[in-house]
Design an enzyme around this catalytic site. Structure first.
Site, mmCIF file in Angstrom:
data_model
loop_
_atom_site.group_PDB
_atom_site.id
_atom_site.type_symbol
_atom_site.label_atom_id
_atom_site.label_comp_id
_atom_site.label_asym_id
_atom_site.label_seq_id
_atom_site.Cartn_x
_atom_site.Cartn_y
_atom_site.Cartn_z
ATOM 1 N N GLN A 1 0.818 -1.210 0.000
ATOM 2 C CA GLN A 1 0.000 0.000 0.000
ATOM 3 C C GLN A 1 0.859 1.271 0.000
ATOM 4 O O GLN A 1 2.044 1.238 0.317
ATOM 5 C CB GLN A 1 -0.915 0.015 1.224
ATOM 6 C CG GLN A 1 -2.058 -0.986 1.145
ATOM 7 C CD GLN A 1 -3.051 -0.791 2.269
ATOM 8 O OE1 GLN A 1 -2.954 -1.404 3.309
ATOM 9 N NE2 GLN A 1 -4.020 0.080 2.048
ATOM 10 N N HIS A 2 0.215 2.356 -0.352
ATOM 11 C CA HIS A 2 0.685 3.726 -0.123
ATOM 12 C C HIS A 2 1.778 4.248 -1.054
ATOM 13 O O HIS A 2 1.966 5.450 -1.145
ATOM 14 C CB HIS A 2 1.180 3.917 1.316
ATOM 15 C CG HIS A 2 0.303 3.359 2.380
ATOM 16 N ND1 HIS A 2 -1.044 3.641 2.453
ATOM 17 C CD2 HIS A 2 0.572 2.521 3.413
ATOM 18 C CE1 HIS A 2 -1.561 3.012 3.503
ATOM 19 N NE2 HIS A 2 -0.603 2.321 4.092
ATOM 20 N N ASP B 1 -2.306 -4.919 0.262
ATOM 21 C CA ASP B 1 -1.855 -6.222 0.741
ATOM 22 C C ASP B 1 -2.669 -6.760 1.909
ATOM 23 O O ASP B 1 -3.038 -7.950 1.925
ATOM 24 C CB ASP B 1 -0.366 -6.189 1.085
ATOM 25 C CG ASP B 1 0.047 -5.003 1.940
ATOM 26 O OD1 ASP B 1 -0.822 -4.244 2.418
ATOM 27 O OD2 ASP B 1 1.268 -4.814 2.130
#
Length: 436
Positions: free
Chosen positions: A71-72, A234
């Site tokens: 992520q991110h 995830d």
């Protein structure tokens, strides 16, 4: 036989699972490594994905696929679809100051209401603000912002940077994502399902293209006509892989730890301890991250000069409570609670309590207590928790499995070890393959 493919493009590596959508059997797998670092050229992920697919026997007989990923991470694209700079990953902390600036400008409570999260350096919004403040020329070139799994899905579908004499457009309007990954950006509202353009502009300095957010049952097509699922962050993909539903909390014990529950209702935590993410199945996924999980067992195992099996045996030889020996496991600070400068503490040492067995037990209980604090933080937001599912390397310890129900205070199940992120993406692909 209908075969589907699921991908886990994590920080460290790319894992591929090819799965029989009718029987649930894993038919074959593949893997490739990613480079180290907190700032990475996305082309390395693209190369690893192709290598992992080859390692898994290729795509020729696959009917649908989906990608789960870290992520991110900030993938900034110019108007021609080219990556402007290396992607800043979730674990790149240079944007901590940007997070503080955004909180000062908008207030933690307003940000939590509008985006579900209070910014920390992990989140994409802070990385865009860092780019604006530190690389203004690069920020000005940004035409679209994608997350790692968005970008890989886009490339796998046949889109990409414009080459001389090639396509007239890179197809930036074909970028897609899902609710779970969008909810980790800091500029998407989990309640309305819309991007908060004002927050994006406050971070980057101007508006930019963003991936279309697909619903759990929506799909797009790749250039071969295969159905492509929305993908997932995830943790959300792992929830799909392990079969978590409302009432379940997943406790993932890796080097660091995560505690995330499937909730029917959105959560808002102005303290920032619990991130109000969305799930990949249409629910919500309140999540707590801790820095200290399996590394606690590693540290005490080294101190005692034993491996994980012997550490587990020692811990189970001690009584609950470790004779009063207590380990506060903040070996490298802590994220939840937010104590970045904290250190570990060992208390309750007497001649009677200071034994190898009690120290091993205190390590297991201390690690689980840190995760239990995360579980309690989720529960305090009104999320019902009836069962904990333990996954990750630390969950394979006999001592962890036996002691966890006592510390977490809920029934515990330990699913068989598996690549749950890739498996969750494969199950999502099977779901969209079955959609009429």
């Amino acid at each position: 036989m209908a075969l589907v493919m699921g991908v886990d493009s994590s920080t460290q590596s790319c894992k591929v699972v090819v799965y029989d959508a009718e029987t649930g059997e894993i038919v074959r797998t593949g893997r490739a490594t990613h480079p180290d670092g907190t700032s990475v050229d996305p082309e390395a992920w693209w190369t690893a994905l192709q290598d992992a697919i080859v390692d898994a026997g290729g795509l020729d007989d696959v009917d649908a696929w989906a990608i789960g990923g870290q992520q991110h991470g900030m993938v900034a694209l110019d108007v021609d679809g080219r990556v402007i700079r290396d992607a800043l990953l979730w674990n790149d902390t240079r944007s901590a100051g940007a997070a503080a600036d955004l909180i000062a400008e908008f207030g933690a409570e307003q940000l939590a209401q509008r985006s579900g999260v209070v910014p920390v350096a992990s989140f994409t919004i802070t990385k865009l603000r860092w780019l604006r403040d530190n690389e203004p020329e690069n920020a000005a070139r940004v035409a679209a912002v994608a997350l790692p799994h968005d970008w890989l899905t886009w490339r796998m579908r046949g889109f990409g940077p414009v080459a001389p004499g090639g396509a007239e457009s890179p197809g930036l309007d074909e970028l897609v994502t899902d609710r779970s990954d969008a909810s980790g950006t800091g500029y998407w509202n989990p309640e309305t399902g819309d991007y908060d353009r004002d927050l994006l502009i406050a971070a980057l300095g101007h508006d930019a293209g963003l991936p279309r957010v697909l619903g759990p049952d929506e799909f797009v097509l790749d250039e071969a006509g295969r159905r492509v699922g929305p993908g997932a962050g995830d943790n959300a993909a792992a929830a799909l892989g392990v079969g978590a539903g409302p009432g379940d909390v997943v406790v993932s014990i890796g080097t660091s730890g995560t505690v995330f529950a499937v909730s029917e209702h959105r959560t808002i935590d102005p303290t920032g301890s619990v991130a109000g993410f969305a799930s990949a199945d249409g629910h919500f996924l309140p999540l707590v991250a801790t820095l200290n999980a399996a590394r606690v067992l590693d540290a005490i195992g080294r101190l005692l000069g034993v491996g994980h099996t012997e550490l587990s045996r020692l811990a189970l030889a001690a009584q609950p409570g470790a004779g009063g020996l207590t380990l506060v496991p903040y070996f490298e600070g802590e994220r939840t609670p937010n104590l970045p400068d904290a250190t570990a503490e060992l208390t309750g040492m007497t001649l009677a309590s200071t034994t190898r067995e009690n120290l091993a037990r205190a390590a297991v209980e201390g690690m689980l207590s840190g995760l239990a604090a995360g579980l309690d933080a989720v529960r305090e937001l009104g999320v019902p928790i009836e069962r904990a599912l333990l996954i990750g390397g630390g969950a394979q310890s006999d001592a962890v499995r036996e002691i966890a129900p006592q510390v977490l205070g809920v029934p515990v199940e330990v699913p068989a070890p598996a690549e749950y992120v890739a498996l969750g993406a494969a199950r999502q692909a099977a779901r969209v393959l079955a959609t009429s």
